[in-house]
Design a protein around this motif. Structure first.
Motif, PDB file in Angstrom:
ATOM      1  N   ASP A  86       0.870  -1.174   0.000  1.00  0.00           N
ATOM      2  CA  ASP A  86       0.000   0.000   0.000  1.00  0.00           C
ATOM      3  C   ASP A  86       0.906   1.223   0.000  1.00  0.00           C
ATOM      4  OD1 ASP A  86       0.277   1.209   2.749  1.00  0.00           O
ATOM      5  OD2 ASP A  86      -0.541  -0.719   3.386  1.00  0.00           O
ATOM      6  N   THR A 105      -5.607  -7.153  -6.803  1.00  0.00           N
ATOM      7  CA  THR A 105      -6.106  -6.756  -5.493  1.00  0.00           C
ATOM      8  C   THR A 105      -6.894  -7.929  -4.929  1.00  0.00           C
ATOM      9  OG1 THR A 105      -8.248  -5.900  -6.218  1.00  0.00           O
ATOM     10  CG2 THR A 105      -6.380  -4.360  -6.311  1.00  0.00           C
ATOM     11  N   TYR A 124      -4.977   1.445   0.325  1.00  0.00           N
ATOM     12  CA  TYR A 124      -5.357   0.585  -0.807  1.00  0.00           C
ATOM     13  C   TYR A 124      -4.212  -0.387  -1.076  1.00  0.00           C
ATOM     14  CZ  TYR A 124      -6.721  -0.652  -5.604  1.00  0.00           C
ATOM     15  OH  TYR A 124      -7.079  -1.320  -6.749  1.00  0.00           O
ATOM     16  N   HIS A 126      -2.475  -3.277  -3.258  1.00  0.00           N
ATOM     17  CA  HIS A 126      -2.455  -3.859  -4.604  1.00  0.00           C
ATOM     18  C   HIS A 126      -1.043  -4.276  -4.976  1.00  0.00           C
ATOM     19  CE1 HIS A 126      -1.432   0.083  -7.021  1.00  0.00           C
ATOM     20  NE2 HIS A 126      -0.768   0.024  -5.902  1.00  0.00           N
TER      21      HIS A 126
END
Length: 173
Positions: A86, A105, A124, A126
């Motif tokens: 992140d 993700t 977030y 990914h």
């Protein structure tokens, strides 16, 4: 029936300059950061001269900084990836300039072609990788500027089935 128009009621806004928003020198909203990314992406002269490729690691170059943000250019040869991560407290905009990148993700996998743009908030998680056979180039805008990139356990490891050792003859219910 009253036929007054908005212009008759409020007056011409262009005649009242103090009501207009001043033009900002730097982006401040998510939409403005996304617009900055699109503006740079659309002008090859701003990024193409700086692209380099490194077979041993992802290559990156900081293109620009401003109050509370920074813009990075990254290149990816086939097989290179970021690992699952992140961006700490930073939000961001990822734009593919050339080639294809794959984003993974917990919600799934998507292939990002040139022009694709992803906007993300702090936290977030990914992974971005070049799974294609051609090099790729991407543009990253972080706001505030990137100060951390915590790595996470791989998605594959997170989704791996748990195996338990059972005694011979044990019954699983």
């Amino acid at each position: 029936m009253n036929m007054d128009s908005d212009l008759q009621i409020a007056g011409d806004i262009l005649e009242v300059p103090h009501l207009l928003q001043p033009e900002r020198a730097h982006p401040e909203t998510v939409a403005e950061f996304a617009g900055l990314a699109r503006s740079i992406a659309g002008d090859r002269a701003q990024w193409a001269p700086y692209v380099e490729y490194d077979a041993t690691t992802r290559w990156y170059h900081r293109l620009r900084t401003g109050p509370g943000y920074e813009v990075w250019l990254l290149s990816w040869v086939p097989g290179q990836g970021s690992g699952l991560h992140d961006h700490g407290v930073s939000s961001g905009v990822l734009t593919v300039l050339e080639g294809e990148l794959t984003e993974r993700t917990e919600r799934g996998t998507r292939v990002l072609a040139p022009g694709a743009e992803r906007v993300f908030a702090p936290g977030y998680v990914h992974e971005v990788a070049n799974d294609s056979l051609e090099p790729a180039v991407s543009l990253h805008v972080y706001f505030p500027g990137l100060t951390a990139m915590p790595m996470h356990e791989s998605l594959q490891a997170q989704c791996a089935p748990v195996t338990a050792s059972l005694a011979p003859g044990a019954v699983v219910v």
